[in-house]
Write a protein that holds these residues in place. Structure first.
Motif, PDB file in Angstrom:
ATOM      1  N   ASN A   1       0.826  -1.208   0.000  1.00  0.00           N
ATOM      2  CA  ASN A   1       0.000   0.000   0.000  1.00  0.00           C
ATOM      3  C   ASN A   1       0.860   1.258   0.000  1.00  0.00           C
ATOM      4  O   ASN A   1       0.563   2.217  -0.704  1.00  0.00           O
ATOM      5  N   ALA A   2       1.920   1.253   0.802  1.00  0.00           N
ATOM      6  CA  ALA A   2       2.832   2.407   0.839  1.00  0.00           C
ATOM      7  C   ALA A   2       3.542   2.569  -0.504  1.00  0.00           C
ATOM      8  O   ALA A   2       3.729   3.694  -0.976  1.00  0.00           O
ATOM      9  N   LEU A   3       3.929   1.475  -1.107  1.00  0.00           N
ATOM     10  CA  LEU A   3       4.579   1.530  -2.419  1.00  0.00           C
ATOM     11  C   LEU A   3       3.628   2.083  -3.473  1.00  0.00           C
ATOM     12  O   LEU A   3       4.017   2.905  -4.303  1.00  0.00           O
ATOM     13  N   ALA A   4       2.372   1.671  -3.424  1.00  0.00           N
ATOM     14  CA  ALA A   4       1.387   2.129  -4.413  1.00  0.00           C
ATOM     15  C   ALA A   4       1.167   3.640  -4.327  1.00  0.00           C
ATOM     16  O   ALA A   4       0.941   4.296  -5.349  1.00  0.00           O
ATOM     17  N   ARG A   5       1.242   4.197  -3.133  1.00  0.00           N
ATOM     18  CA  ARG A   5       1.026   5.643  -2.965  1.00  0.00           C
ATOM     19  C   ARG A   5       2.172   6.477  -3.533  1.00  0.00           C
ATOM     20  O   ARG A   5       2.002   7.654  -3.808  1.00  0.00           O
ATOM     21  N   THR A   6       3.341   5.874  -3.730  1.00  0.00           N
ATOM     22  CA  THR A   6       4.506   6.632  -4.201  1.00  0.00           C
ATOM     23  C   THR A   6       4.729   6.513  -5.707  1.00  0.00           C
ATOM     24  O   THR A   6       5.691   7.094  -6.219  1.00  0.00           O
ATOM     25  N   LEU A   7       3.892   5.795  -6.409  1.00  0.00           N
ATOM     26  CA  LEU A   7       4.107   5.564  -7.840  1.00  0.00           C
ATOM     27  C   LEU A   7       3.972   6.853  -8.642  1.00  0.00           C
ATOM     28  O   LEU A   7       3.065   7.644  -8.419  1.00  0.00           O
ATOM     29  N   LYS A   8       4.887   7.016  -9.589  1.00  0.00           N
ATOM     30  CA  LYS A   8       4.879   8.171 -10.483  1.00  0.00           C
ATOM     31  C   LYS A   8       5.224   7.685 -11.878  1.00  0.00           C
ATOM     32  O   LYS A   8       6.190   6.941 -12.062  1.00  0.00           O
ATOM     33  N   CYS A   9       4.438   8.080 -12.862  1.00  0.00           N
ATOM     34  CA  CYS A   9       4.622   7.618 -14.239  1.00  0.00           C
ATOM     35  C   CYS A   9       5.924   8.175 -14.824  1.00  0.00           C
ATOM     36  O   CYS A   9       6.210   9.367 -14.711  1.00  0.00           O
ATOM     37  N   SER A  10       6.686   7.300 -15.473  1.00  0.00           N
ATOM     38  CA  SER A  10       7.934   7.732 -16.095  1.00  0.00           C
ATOM     39  C   SER A  10       7.706   8.362 -17.467  1.00  0.00           C
ATOM     40  O   SER A  10       8.602   9.002 -18.002  1.00  0.00           O
ATOM     41  N   ARG A  11       6.506   8.208 -18.007  1.00  0.00           N
ATOM     42  CA  ARG A  11       6.217   8.776 -19.320  1.00  0.00           C
ATOM     43  C   ARG A  11       5.594  10.177 -19.211  1.00  0.00           C
ATOM     44  O   ARG A  11       6.074  11.125 -19.814  1.00  0.00           O
ATOM     45  N   CYS A  12       4.514  10.311 -18.420  1.00  0.00           N
ATOM     46  CA  CYS A  12       3.798  11.595 -18.358  1.00  0.00           C
ATOM     47  C   CYS A  12       3.974  12.313 -17.022  1.00  0.00           C
ATOM     48  O   CYS A  12       3.438  13.395 -16.826  1.00  0.00           O
ATOM     49  N   ASN A  13       4.700  11.713 -16.076  1.00  0.00           N
ATOM     50  CA  ASN A  13       5.002  12.311 -14.778  1.00  0.00           C
ATOM     51  C   ASN A  13       3.801  12.411 -13.848  1.00  0.00           C
ATOM     52  O   ASN A  13       3.830  13.151 -12.878  1.00  0.00           O
ATOM     53  N   ASN A  14       2.728  11.682 -14.126  1.00  0.00           N
ATOM     54  CA  ASN A  14       1.533  11.688 -13.287  1.00  0.00           C
ATOM     55  C   ASN A  14       1.793  10.932 -11.984  1.00  0.00           C
ATOM     56  O   ASN A  14       2.376   9.855 -11.994  1.00  0.00           O
ATOM     57  N   GLY A  15       1.336  11.490 -10.869  1.00  0.00           N
ATOM     58  CA  GLY A  15       1.491  10.835  -9.585  1.00  0.00           C
ATOM     59  C   GLY A  15       0.167  10.546  -8.903  1.00  0.00           C
ATOM     60  O   GLY A  15       0.129  10.105  -7.771  1.00  0.00           O
ATOM     61  N   GLU A  16      -0.953  10.793  -9.584  1.00  0.00           N
ATOM     62  CA  GLU A  16      -2.283  10.642  -9.002  1.00  0.00           C
ATOM     63  C   GLU A  16      -3.011   9.422  -9.559  1.00  0.00           C
ATOM     64  O   GLU A  16      -3.095   9.251 -10.769  1.00  0.00           O
ATOM     65  N   GLY A  17      -3.516   8.588  -8.673  1.00  0.00           N
ATOM     66  CA  GLY A  17      -4.385   7.485  -9.080  1.00  0.00           C
ATOM     67  C   GLY A  17      -3.700   6.323  -9.769  1.00  0.00           C
ATOM     68  O   GLY A  17      -4.370   5.493 -10.378  1.00  0.00           O
ATOM     69  N   ASN A  18      -2.389   6.230  -9.696  1.00  0.00           N
ATOM     70  CA  ASN A  18      -1.679   5.135 -10.346  1.00  0.00           C
ATOM     71  C   ASN A  18      -1.915   3.828  -9.597  1.00  0.00           C
ATOM     72  O   ASN A  18      -2.128   3.817  -8.389  1.00  0.00           O
ATOM     73  N   LYS A  19      -1.881   2.717 -10.298  1.00  0.00           N
ATOM     74  CA  LYS A  19      -2.187   1.407  -9.732  1.00  0.00           C
ATOM     75  C   LYS A  19      -0.941   0.537  -9.653  1.00  0.00           C
ATOM     76  O   LYS A  19      -0.087   0.575 -10.531  1.00  0.00           O
ATOM     77  N   LEU A  20      -0.883  -0.263  -8.608  1.00  0.00           N
ATOM     78  CA  LEU A  20       0.137  -1.286  -8.461  1.00  0.00           C
ATOM     79  C   LEU A  20      -0.520  -2.624  -8.759  1.00  0.00           C
ATOM     80  O   LEU A  20      -1.505  -2.981  -8.136  1.00  0.00           O
ATOM     81  N   LEU A  21       0.007  -3.340  -9.736  1.00  0.00           N
ATOM     82  CA  LEU A  21      -0.538  -4.630 -10.137  1.00  0.00           C
ATOM     83  C   LEU A  21       0.468  -5.728  -9.825  1.00  0.00           C
ATOM     84  O   LEU A  21       1.674  -5.500  -9.866  1.00  0.00           O
ATOM     85  N   LEU A  22      -0.047  -6.893  -9.521  1.00  0.00           N
ATOM     86  CA  LEU A  22       0.800  -8.048  -9.270  1.00  0.00           C
ATOM     87  C   LEU A  22       0.615  -9.038 -10.406  1.00  0.00           C
ATOM     88  O   LEU A  22      -0.506  -9.337 -10.798  1.00  0.00           O
ATOM     89  N   GLY A  23       1.720  -9.536 -10.917  1.00  0.00           N
ATOM     90  CA  GLY A  23       1.682 -10.553 -11.960  1.00  0.00           C
ATOM     91  C   GLY A  23       2.266 -11.837 -11.447  1.00  0.00           C
ATOM     92  O   GLY A  23       3.275 -11.835 -10.735  1.00  0.00           O
ATOM     93  N   LYS A  24       1.621 -12.926 -11.754  1.00  0.00           N
ATOM     94  CA  LYS A  24       2.083 -14.237 -11.305  1.00  0.00           C
ATOM     95  C   LYS A  24       2.796 -14.917 -12.476  1.00  0.00           C
ATOM     96  O   LYS A  24       2.201 -15.208 -13.499  1.00  0.00           O
TER      97      LYS A  24
END
Length: 87
Positions: A60-83
């Motif tokens: 949860n803490a990691l998801a709150r710090t996500l920032k897009c490397s393409r458009c620099n957006n820091g709002e509402g980004n999602k953390l997904l898990l892949g198996k």
């Protein structure tokens, strides 16, 4: 949802039983971030994050710090898990 490398992705909320920190997350899971604005997806190196921030960092803490490397957006980004497939 499926990543372009054919990895099945799921929101981190659906995978809570698999671990809530980087240390508790099994090795066959990969972390992927998705931008809410431009839909860009990128792989997150969990070992690099663990070395920098500690392996007890919650997802949860990691998801709150996500920032897009393409458009620099820091709002509402999602953390997904892949198996990853296991043989």
């Amino acid at each position: 949802m499926r990543h372009r490398r054919s990895i099945d992705l799921m929101p981190r909320e659906d995978a809570a039983e698999h671990g809530s920190t980087l240390a508790q997350l099994p090795e066959w899971y990969v972390l992927v971030a998705r931008c809410a604005k431009c839909r860009h997806q990128g792989h997150i190196d969990r070992r690099l994050i663990g070395r920098k921030c500690g392996y007890d960092l919650s997802l949860n803490a990691l998801a709150r710090t996500l920032k897009c490397s393409r458009c620099n957006n820091g709002e509402g980004n999602k953390l997904l898990l892949g198996k990853l497939p296991r043989d």
